[in-house]
Design a protein around this motif. Sequence first.
Motif, PDB file in Angstrom:
ATOM      1  N   ILE A 197      17.501 -22.579 -13.505  1.00  0.00           N
ATOM      2  CA  ILE A 197      16.717 -22.583 -14.745  1.00  0.00           C
ATOM      3  C   ILE A 197      16.147 -23.977 -14.985  1.00  0.00           C
ATOM      4  O   ILE A 197      16.877 -24.980 -14.933  1.00  0.00           O
ATOM      5  CB  ILE A 197      17.591 -22.134 -15.937  1.00  0.00           C
ATOM      6  N   TRP A 198      14.860 -24.022 -15.221  1.00  0.00           N
ATOM      7  CA  TRP A 198      14.178 -25.289 -15.520  1.00  0.00           C
ATOM      8  C   TRP A 198      14.147 -25.441 -17.032  1.00  0.00           C
ATOM      9  O   TRP A 198      13.690 -24.542 -17.731  1.00  0.00           O
ATOM     10  CB  TRP A 198      12.760 -25.287 -14.931  1.00  0.00           C
ATOM     11  N   PHE A 199      14.669 -26.573 -17.536  1.00  0.00           N
ATOM     12  CA  PHE A 199      14.827 -26.772 -18.979  1.00  0.00           C
ATOM     13  C   PHE A 199      14.021 -27.993 -19.409  1.00  0.00           C
ATOM     14  O   PHE A 199      14.454 -29.131 -19.267  1.00  0.00           O
ATOM     15  CB  PHE A 199      16.324 -26.936 -19.299  1.00  0.00           C
ATOM     16  N   GLU A 200      12.829 -27.702 -19.902  1.00  0.00           N
ATOM     17  CA  GLU A 200      11.878 -28.770 -20.205  1.00  0.00           C
ATOM     18  C   GLU A 200      12.358 -29.791 -21.248  1.00  0.00           C
ATOM     19  O   GLU A 200      12.151 -30.988 -21.054  1.00  0.00           O
ATOM     20  CB  GLU A 200      10.532 -28.153 -20.619  1.00  0.00           C
ATOM     21  N   PRO A 201      13.001 -29.337 -22.352  1.00  0.00           N
ATOM     22  CA  PRO A 201      13.373 -30.346 -23.369  1.00  0.00           C
ATOM     23  C   PRO A 201      14.217 -31.494 -22.811  1.00  0.00           C
ATOM     24  O   PRO A 201      14.166 -32.600 -23.343  1.00  0.00           O
ATOM     25  CB  PRO A 201      14.179 -29.536 -24.394  1.00  0.00           C
ATOM     26  N   ALA A 202      14.986 -31.242 -21.744  1.00  0.00           N
ATOM     27  CA  ALA A 202      15.806 -32.326 -21.180  1.00  0.00           C
ATOM     28  C   ALA A 202      15.277 -32.764 -19.818  1.00  0.00           C
ATOM     29  O   ALA A 202      15.933 -33.542 -19.124  1.00  0.00           O
ATOM     30  CB  ALA A 202      17.252 -31.866 -21.043  1.00  0.00           C
ATOM     31  N   HIS A 203      14.090 -32.284 -19.421  1.00  0.00           N
ATOM     32  CA  HIS A 203      13.524 -32.572 -18.095  1.00  0.00           C
ATOM     33  C   HIS A 203      14.558 -32.304 -17.010  1.00  0.00           C
ATOM     34  O   HIS A 203      14.827 -33.165 -16.160  1.00  0.00           O
ATOM     35  CB  HIS A 203      13.036 -34.015 -18.011  1.00  0.00           C
ATOM     36  N   ALA A 204      15.161 -31.136 -17.104  1.00  0.00           N
ATOM     37  CA  ALA A 204      16.304 -30.857 -16.244  1.00  0.00           C
ATOM     38  C   ALA A 204      16.180 -29.523 -15.537  1.00  0.00           C
ATOM     39  O   ALA A 204      15.476 -28.625 -15.989  1.00  0.00           O
ATOM     40  CB  ALA A 204      17.580 -30.871 -17.078  1.00  0.00           C
ATOM     41  N   ARG A 259      24.909 -33.935 -11.750  1.00  0.00           N
ATOM     42  CA  ARG A 259      26.315 -33.675 -12.067  1.00  0.00           C
ATOM     43  C   ARG A 259      26.694 -32.222 -11.830  1.00  0.00           C
ATOM     44  O   ARG A 259      25.820 -31.352 -11.726  1.00  0.00           O
ATOM     45  CB  ARG A 259      26.591 -34.050 -13.530  1.00  0.00           C
ATOM     46  N   MET A 312      18.804 -34.116 -14.008  1.00  0.00           N
ATOM     47  CA  MET A 312      17.852 -34.514 -15.048  1.00  0.00           C
ATOM     48  C   MET A 312      16.935 -35.587 -14.478  1.00  0.00           C
ATOM     49  O   MET A 312      17.414 -36.569 -13.892  1.00  0.00           O
ATOM     50  CB  MET A 312      18.585 -35.067 -16.259  1.00  0.00           C
ATOM     51  N   PHE A 313      15.652 -35.383 -14.673  1.00  0.00           N
ATOM     52  CA  PHE A 313      14.664 -36.303 -14.108  1.00  0.00           C
ATOM     53  C   PHE A 313      14.343 -37.420 -15.086  1.00  0.00           C
ATOM     54  O   PHE A 313      14.450 -37.259 -16.295  1.00  0.00           O
ATOM     55  CB  PHE A 313      13.399 -35.529 -13.727  1.00  0.00           C
ATOM     56  N   LYS A 314      13.931 -38.563 -14.514  1.00  0.00           N
ATOM     57  CA  LYS A 314      13.629 -39.728 -15.353  1.00  0.00           C
ATOM     58  C   LYS A 314      12.357 -39.509 -16.152  1.00  0.00           C
ATOM     59  O   LYS A 314      12.228 -39.959 -17.283  1.00  0.00           O
ATOM     60  CB  LYS A 314      13.473 -40.982 -14.482  1.00  0.00           C
ATOM     61  N   ASP A 356      23.573 -29.844 -12.833  1.00  0.00           N
ATOM     62  CA  ASP A 356      22.405 -30.288 -13.602  1.00  0.00           C
ATOM     63  C   ASP A 356      21.764 -31.476 -12.892  1.00  0.00           C
ATOM     64  O   ASP A 356      22.456 -32.406 -12.485  1.00  0.00           O
ATOM     65  CB  ASP A 356      22.807 -30.771 -15.000  1.00  0.00           C
ATOM     66  N   LYS A 381      18.861 -26.619 -13.852  1.00  0.00           N
ATOM     67  CA  LYS A 381      20.263 -26.219 -13.810  1.00  0.00           C
ATOM     68  C   LYS A 381      20.442 -25.138 -12.763  1.00  0.00           C
ATOM     69  O   LYS A 381      19.683 -24.178 -12.718  1.00  0.00           O
ATOM     70  CB  LYS A 381      20.669 -25.695 -15.197  1.00  0.00           C
ATOM     71  N   LYS A 404      17.945 -39.153 -13.101  1.00  0.00           N
ATOM     72  CA  LYS A 404      18.853 -40.105 -13.756  1.00  0.00           C
ATOM     73  C   LYS A 404      20.231 -39.510 -13.954  1.00  0.00           C
ATOM     74  O   LYS A 404      21.194 -40.232 -14.194  1.00  0.00           O
ATOM     75  CB  LYS A 404      18.267 -40.596 -15.068  1.00  0.00           C
TER      76      LYS A 404
END
Lengths: 102, 460
Positions: free
Chosen positions: A62-69, A12, A26-28, A24, A71, A9
């Motif tokens: 870096i995989w950032f789980e809280p934002a399903h993202a 950027r 970010m996955f839906k 970044d 980077k 979704k």
Amino acid sequence: MRNIIEVAKVIRSKNSGPYELTFDIMFKTHEDFKMFKDKKIINKEMFAELYKIPVEDILGIIWFEPAHAVKITIKRPMSSGALGETDIYGAQQHAPLFNIKF
Amino acid sequence: MSGNNEFRVLSPTAILGYGFPDASFKRGVEKKPHLIAVDAGSTDPGPYYLGAGKSFTDRAFVKQDLSRMVVAGVKNKIPVVVGTAGGSGGTEHFKWCYEILKEIAAENKLSFKVGTISSVVSKDTVKKALKDGKIAPLTYVPELTEQDIDDATEIVAQIGVATMQEALKAGCDVVLAGRAYDPACFAALPIMKGFDPGLALHMGKILECAAIAATPGSGADCAMGTLTKDSFILEALSDDRVFTTESAAAHTLYEKSDPYHLPGPGGEIDLTACSFKDIGNGRVEVKGSKFVPAKKYTVKLEGAKLIGYRTISIAGTKDPIMISKIDKVLEQVKQRVNLISNDPYLADGLIFHVYGKNGVMGALEPVKEITSHELCVVIEAVAPTQDKANSLCSLARSTMLHYGYEGRVSTAGNLAFPFSPSDITVGKVFEFAVYHIMEIDSEKSIFNYKIETFKDGELV
């Protein structure tokens, strides 16, 4: 093959300070985030190929789980605003990511 | 915790001068915040502003924003903290912002104490630190040299919470700081009151962008953060937007290379154990953010150097023959310019930005084939003086306009100019020269604050 646009979704790019460029995605959904992470669909080699840059210029993924993202941060082609600059904020360097298929 | 179990911070706007709606601000003030804070700057607009001593925000809008904040703060006895005055926090930026504050005080006949903190570090201090091995480059930044220090117009260091706290302890109603660590303006006072530094700084990190971290995001709308003993709560102040766990978490990624570790003066915010929870009504509660002090206290230094003067010319072409051989045409134009100019080295400063080809991504552009039916060419000339830049741009423009490239059919002119005059004098060009961290004993060794008092709008 599916296109990343179907599951992302936000896609950027932006400066992370004047010497780094950061991307970044970010996955839906958590499921798609996890699938991309587990299968390592985004990795240094794949990113280097997409942008035609050496793998060494990639600082990290870096995989950032809280934002399903995820980077990805790379070395800026030059410091922001240096001679030859094309994008001071680094905000329009993301379009090649639209070509990610899985 | 001085009798209070929560601490509310109102962030009106992402950057002083970006504006905010009256209704959102009013709603924020009605919630009786303990602090109104804003960060006024960024390195994002590039090195020019720091180097030239100019603000990247508009004076009228900065005054409008600051006026509403200071009037509300003084009237309701809410401290107001402003960081990175004038956009870059250098000498001229600070003066510019302080002048605006003086006008606001006079026009509203306000009485208050202001603490001013300069962030300019003397070149001698930086040179000594360099000799003592106390300076390190940030990632991808070249090692600092004495030459870089000499070349920089001036060097600013990022002020952390400590000096702001000193000024607040001394009873300042308004704190105006030079270049500051963005979250510090929001976190200094609550940390002083006993709230957890990790939570306060993380909250500051989000609030420094005001409602950008809400959804839909906006840099020109207010947000409120409420610190408690073991969490902080984010809420938007207009019905147009809400905070969601994802919008708050996603913001942690913004403009950062590692969302789990956010380094700043004296240590880093560690978000590895951080959680975001939706608590209803568009509010998000954040827990688990920790501040990990560094072994050595470091501050970030920033400086820009003058590299020349710029003149540009904007033109277009839609000749299919020229478009098909644009790279070759530009290379030959460059050679012609070199041949005709008495200053052959000047052509090093001649750059063609070709939109429709790789104008946006330059070297990073993976698409090599041009599919556009027209191209925009921005001729950029950078030279040691403005006169030389003007000459170089003029020569490149006329050469390209009439250049007889191989296969040319359209012999009247190769470029379409939208403007007369076709050449635009841009002025000084800067590059970042300093972007390093410097080890210091404590903030006191490089920063200090000054208190001045306004009575009925006049400095006394």
